[in-house]
Enzyme design. Structure first.
Site, PDB file in Angstrom:
ATOM      1  N   ASP A  54      20.542  36.444 -52.204  1.00 21.13           N
ATOM      2  CA  ASP A  54      20.663  36.771 -53.629  1.00 21.13           C
ATOM      3  C   ASP A  54      22.014  37.448 -53.848  1.00 21.13           C
ATOM      4  OD1 ASP A  54      20.374  38.072 -56.222  1.00 21.13           O
ATOM      5  OD2 ASP A  54      18.219  37.771 -56.012  1.00 21.13           O
ATOM      6  N   ASN A 110       8.332  35.931 -59.176  1.00 21.42           N
ATOM      7  CA  ASN A 110       8.155  36.133 -60.612  1.00 21.42           C
ATOM      8  C   ASN A 110       7.885  34.747 -61.184  1.00 21.42           C
ATOM      9  OD1 ASN A 110       8.701  38.955 -60.642  1.00 21.42           O
ATOM     10  ND2 ASN A 110      10.886  38.510 -60.467  1.00 21.42           N
ATOM     11  N   GLN A 117      11.020  36.385 -64.637  1.00 27.49           N
ATOM     12  CA  GLN A 117      11.699  35.240 -64.004  1.00 27.49           C
ATOM     13  C   GLN A 117      12.848  34.811 -64.903  1.00 27.49           C
ATOM     14  OE1 GLN A 117       9.375  31.649 -63.637  1.00 27.49           O
ATOM     15  NE2 GLN A 117      10.810  30.691 -62.228  1.00 27.49           N
ATOM     16  N   HIS A 123      11.440  30.432 -57.161  1.00 26.77           N
ATOM     17  CA  HIS A 123      12.129  31.061 -56.033  1.00 26.77           C
ATOM     18  C   HIS A 123      11.298  32.196 -55.478  1.00 26.77           C
ATOM     19  CE1 HIS A 123      13.619  32.796 -59.820  1.00 26.77           C
ATOM     20  NE2 HIS A 123      13.878  33.929 -59.181  1.00 26.77           N
ATOM     21  N   HIS A 125      11.227  35.565 -53.364  1.00 31.51           N
ATOM     22  CA  HIS A 125      12.076  36.669 -52.903  1.00 31.51           C
ATOM     23  C   HIS A 125      11.552  37.171 -51.561  1.00 31.51           C
ATOM     24  CE1 HIS A 125      14.044  37.490 -56.877  1.00 31.51           C
ATOM     25  NE2 HIS A 125      12.930  36.943 -57.330  1.00 31.51           N
TER      26      HIS A 125
END
Ligand SMILES: [Zn+2]
Length: 162
Positions: A54, A110, A117, A123, A125
């Site tokens: 990220d 999310n 989100q 995605h 995390h």
């Protein structure tokens, strides 16, 4: 002053054009990373999944695991894509923790704009955690405003699960 204004003007005119002209898959930043169009610190590249750091990490080693297919919500993933995604998470959780010398990882999704989100491409995390890192558990993000009895909620969900 004229030079100072130029970049700002360019930003203002490019952003809407991108939205209206490009299909979703090319305006999506994750699709562009998957396609190699935007550079990223990729840590795993698999047939159906790509994992990368990220760029705004919550902690060192914050990894995002994404399906190659542009799918906004978890429930819209094809079963094979979902399996490949979670397999990649399984494959990465240990190495991410060990590489950072972390004690554990918080793994979360999310799912939907209301949850925070910000990019509508699924995605996962993976965030390395340490006992003294000051962050809470997933439980700490909820104010626990529950109103309905468990039995009633369970019945409502079971009815739709089938
Ligand atoms: Zn996408």
């Amino acid at each position: 002053m004229g030079r100072g204004m130029a970049p700002r003007h360019r930003e203002l005119t490019l952003a809407p054009r991108r939205v209206y002209v490009s299909p979703m898959t090319t305006s999506c930043i994750f699709c562009r990373i998957v396609g190699g169009e935007i550079p990223a610190e990729v840590v795993a590249r698999e047939p159906d999944v790509v994992a990368f750091l990220d760029v705004q990490p919550l902690a060192d080693g914050h990894v995002l695991v994404v399906p190659r297919a542009h799918v906004a919500a978890v429930e819209d993933l094809e079963p094979a894509a979902a399996a490949a995604l979670f397999e990649a998470v399984l494959h990465l959780a240990g190495p991410v923790r060990e590489a950072l010398g972390a004690a554990g990882t918080t793994i979360g999704i999310n799912n939907g704009a209301a949850t925070g989100q910000t990019i509508p491409h699924v995605h996962v995390h993976i965030v390395p955690r340490w006992p003294d890192d000051g962050a809470g558990s997933i439980h700490t993000i909820f104010p626990r405003k529950t109103r309905r009895p468990l039995g009633e909620v369970g019945a409502a969900i079971r009815q739709l699960v089938g």
